[in-house]
Design a protein around this motif. Structure first.
Motif, PDB file in Angstrom:
ATOM      1  N   UNK A 129       8.539 -12.425  11.068  1.00 31.27           N
ATOM      2  CA  UNK A 129       8.272 -13.444  10.292  1.00 31.27           C
ATOM      3  C   UNK A 129       7.760 -12.885   9.572  1.00 31.27           C
ATOM      4  N   UNK A 130       8.178 -11.397   8.532  1.00 35.04           N
ATOM      5  CA  UNK A 130       8.409 -10.761   7.471  1.00 35.04           C
ATOM      6  C   UNK A 130       6.252 -10.215   6.934  1.00 35.04           C
ATOM      7  N   UNK A 131       6.592  -8.929   8.126  1.00 32.84           N
ATOM      8  CA  UNK A 131       5.534  -8.012   7.793  1.00 32.84           C
ATOM      9  C   UNK A 131       5.400  -7.735   6.652  1.00 32.84           C
ATOM     10  N   UNK A 132       4.848  -6.845   6.358  1.00 29.39           N
ATOM     11  CA  UNK A 132       4.690  -5.894   5.285  1.00 29.39           C
ATOM     12  C   UNK A 132       5.708  -4.686   5.783  1.00 29.39           C
ATOM     13  N   UNK A 133       6.382  -4.215   4.267  1.00 34.01           N
ATOM     14  CA  UNK A 133       7.248  -3.135   4.204  1.00 34.01           C
ATOM     15  C   UNK A 133       6.368  -1.671   3.314  1.00 34.01           C
ATOM     16  N   UNK A 134       6.843  -1.093   3.579  1.00 38.35           N
ATOM     17  CA  UNK A 134       6.198   0.098   2.911  1.00 38.35           C
ATOM     18  C   UNK A 134       6.985   1.446   3.078  1.00 38.35           C
ATOM     19  N   UNK A 135       7.131   2.323   1.311  1.00 35.59           N
ATOM     20  CA  UNK A 135       8.198   3.016   1.324  1.00 35.59           C
ATOM     21  C   UNK A 135       7.155   4.834   1.297  1.00 35.59           C
ATOM     22  N   UNK A 136       7.419   5.126   2.496  1.00 38.56           N
ATOM     23  CA  UNK A 136       5.778   6.300   2.769  1.00 38.56           C
ATOM     24  C   UNK A 136       6.420   7.342   1.611  1.00 38.56           C
ATOM     25  N   UNK A 137       4.980   7.999   1.218  1.00 42.14           N
ATOM     26  CA  UNK A 137       5.201   8.834  -0.074  1.00 42.14           C
ATOM     27  C   UNK A 137       5.091   7.950  -1.525  1.00 42.14           C
ATOM     28  N   UNK A 138       5.906   6.774  -1.684  1.00 45.51           N
ATOM     29  CA  UNK A 138       5.585   6.664  -2.715  1.00 45.51           C
ATOM     30  C   UNK A 138       4.742   6.920  -3.379  1.00 45.51           C
ATOM     31  N   UNK A 139       3.695   6.809  -3.219  1.00 48.65           N
ATOM     32  CA  UNK A 139       2.165   6.317  -3.793  1.00 48.65           C
ATOM     33  C   UNK A 139       1.996   7.574  -5.001  1.00 48.65           C
ATOM     34  N   UNK A 140       2.300   8.500  -5.415  1.00 51.09           N
ATOM     35  CA  UNK A 140       2.486   9.436  -5.728  1.00 51.09           C
ATOM     36  C   UNK A 140       2.677   9.240  -7.189  1.00 51.09           C
ATOM     37  N   UNK A 141       2.454   8.079  -7.766  1.00 48.30           N
ATOM     38  CA  UNK A 141       3.561   8.004  -9.242  1.00 48.30           C
ATOM     39  C   UNK A 141       3.463   6.860  -9.551  1.00 48.30           C
ATOM     40  N   UNK A 186      14.433   3.802   4.016  1.00 45.25           N
ATOM     41  CA  UNK A 186      13.178   4.789   4.662  1.00 45.25           C
ATOM     42  C   UNK A 186      11.960   3.619   4.424  1.00 45.25           C
ATOM     43  N   UNK A 187      12.021   2.303   4.743  1.00 44.75           N
ATOM     44  CA  UNK A 187      10.578   1.630   4.935  1.00 44.75           C
ATOM     45  C   UNK A 187      10.159   1.042   6.253  1.00 44.75           C
ATOM     46  N   UNK A 188       9.090   1.312   6.371  1.00 45.73           N
ATOM     47  CA  UNK A 188       8.918   1.622   7.258  1.00 45.73           C
ATOM     48  C   UNK A 188       8.204  -0.429   7.548  1.00 45.73           C
ATOM     49  N   UNK A 189       7.850  -0.946   8.483  1.00 45.73           N
ATOM     50  CA  UNK A 189       7.618  -1.888   8.747  1.00 45.73           C
ATOM     51  C   UNK A 189       6.030  -1.948   9.611  1.00 45.73           C
ATOM     52  N   UNK A 190       5.119  -2.848   8.854  1.00 43.68           N
ATOM     53  CA  UNK A 190       3.359  -2.224   9.693  1.00 43.68           C
ATOM     54  C   UNK A 190       3.333  -3.874  10.559  1.00 43.68           C
ATOM     55  N   UNK A 191       3.806  -3.891  11.526  1.00 42.62           N
ATOM     56  CA  UNK A 191       3.885  -4.781  12.306  1.00 42.62           C
ATOM     57  C   UNK A 191       2.383  -5.138  12.924  1.00 42.62           C
ATOM     58  N   UNK A 220       5.492  -1.831  -1.917  1.00 42.92           N
ATOM     59  CA  UNK A 220       5.426  -2.376  -0.971  1.00 42.92           C
ATOM     60  C   UNK A 220       5.973  -3.799  -1.222  1.00 42.92           C
ATOM     61  N   UNK A 221       6.728  -4.493   0.319  1.00 35.46           N
ATOM     62  CA  UNK A 221       6.889  -5.843  -0.055  1.00 35.46           C
ATOM     63  C   UNK A 221       6.908  -6.404   1.057  1.00 35.46           C
ATOM     64  N   UNK A 222       8.092  -7.640   1.656  1.00 32.67           N
ATOM     65  CA  UNK A 222       8.257  -8.581   2.924  1.00 32.67           C
ATOM     66  C   UNK A 222       9.098  -9.158   2.577  1.00 32.67           C
ATOM     67  N   UNK A 223       9.966  -9.611   3.503  1.00 26.70           N
ATOM     68  CA  UNK A 223      11.176 -10.014   3.962  1.00 26.70           C
ATOM     69  C   UNK A 223      10.631 -12.063   4.503  1.00 26.70           C
ATOM     70  N   UNK A 224      11.510 -12.538   3.981  1.00 27.01           N
ATOM     71  CA  UNK A 224      11.245 -14.172   4.387  1.00 27.01           C
ATOM     72  C   UNK A 224      11.078 -14.385   6.124  1.00 27.01           C
TER      73      UNK A 224
END
Ligand code: NI
Length: 292
Positions: free
Chosen positions: A139-151, A178-183, A198-202
């Motif tokens: 149902x389109x949970x959020x996904x993140x790219x680990x360590x992308x918060x540094x710049x 590299x995406x991690x899905x945060x269920x 971060x983002x999410x799918x339909x």
């Protein structure tokens, strides 16, 4: 940072290290099953009064007008975890609904949050994304790219069919592998840093995805110069800085005084968002010139 002397309230040192190193932490259990169920009943009752959809004008900062959302924003279990990553003096900068139904086309392109908020992008800023219903890959949970918060990276705008206000998207290549899905189960939350990609799918399933994203910042965070004065709510501790106007908490639902405060706060934010984007683009142009 004196990390060894910090007394944690809820998270483990490993969890705090995970957040600092990788920019996110998930899942963290915060609401009881009953609290999550009751919140969902209230959300759907409000939707029923507005043609089955959460009202657009209450997408942002609805915790200023509904007591059940005020209780979530100030929930001790939630704030204990947030305190472990932000320290004891915490402001709620905003909250926002991300609700998805089957095949409604809703998705969120890869983006970073803080460039659009008119606050210091170098700060430790956290979003608590609270699942009011289960959030799954289907149902389109959020996904993140680990360590992308540094710049901070440049963004482009106007990506269509996007749940974001400006359809923004990072203007750099993203390695989806590299995406991690945060269920999350209902009542759990994820935490992510303000610069996290971060983002999410339909959604293509019947299970609704009802997410309430709460943005917390340390009281020391500075607004970007030259923007209208923003307002925030004290979530915990003391505000010794006074960088923002302080919003009051609702004592009952839709009190006219709170409704007016909400109207002003969201109008101010719309203006800040518009100006912050212009400043953000200017900053990127400047740094490109400096590097070029
Ligand atoms: Ni976002």
């Amino acid at each position: 940072m004196g990390q060894n002397t910090v007394h944690l309230k809820s998270l483990t040192t490993t969890q705090v290290a995970q957040f600092r190193e990788h920019g996110y932490l998930s899942p963290v259990s915060v609401l009881s099953a009953r609290e999550a169920r009751e919140a969902r009943v209230q959300v759907e009752a409000i939707e029923a009064q507005h043609g089955g959809k959460w009202p657009r004008h209450l997408s942002l900062k609805s915790h200023l007008v509904y007591t059940f959302l005020d209780r979530i924003v100030h929930h001790p279990a939630l704030l204990d975890a947030v305190e472990d990553v932000l320290g004891p003096d915490i402001l709620c900068w905003s909250s926002r609904w991300f609700i998805k139904d089957k095949n409604d086309g809703g998705f969120v392109s890869w983006h970073q949050d803080v460039p659009y908020w008119g606050i210091d992008v170098g700060e430790n800023i956290v979003t608590a994304w609270v699942a009011i219903s289960p959030a799954t890959r289907a149902n389109g949970c959020m996904k993140v790219i680990p360590r992308s918060h540094r710049s901070l990276v440049p963004h482009k705008e106007g990506v269509s069919n996007n749940l974001l206000l400006r359809g923004q998207e990072v203007a750099v290549a993203v390695d989806e592998s590299r995406a991690v899905y945060m269920e999350l189960e209902a009542g759990q939350m994820s935490l992510h840093h303000g610069l996290m990609f971060h983002g999410s799918e339909e959604s293509h399933v019947d299970e609704r995805r009802i997410g309430f994203a709460i943005r917390y910042i340390p009281t020391r965070v500075k607004p970007v110069d030259g923007l209208p004065r923003d307002s925030v709510q004290l979530a915990r501790g003391v505000d010794r800085y006074g960088h923002f106007g302080l919003e009051t908490r609702p004592q009952r639902d839709l009190d006219p005084v709170d409704v007016e405060q909400h109207r002003l706060a969201t109008a101010t934010y719309a203006e800040i968002n518009r100006l912050a984007v212009a400043k953000h683009l200017e900053m990127i142009a400047q740094s490109a010139r400096a590097q070029g």
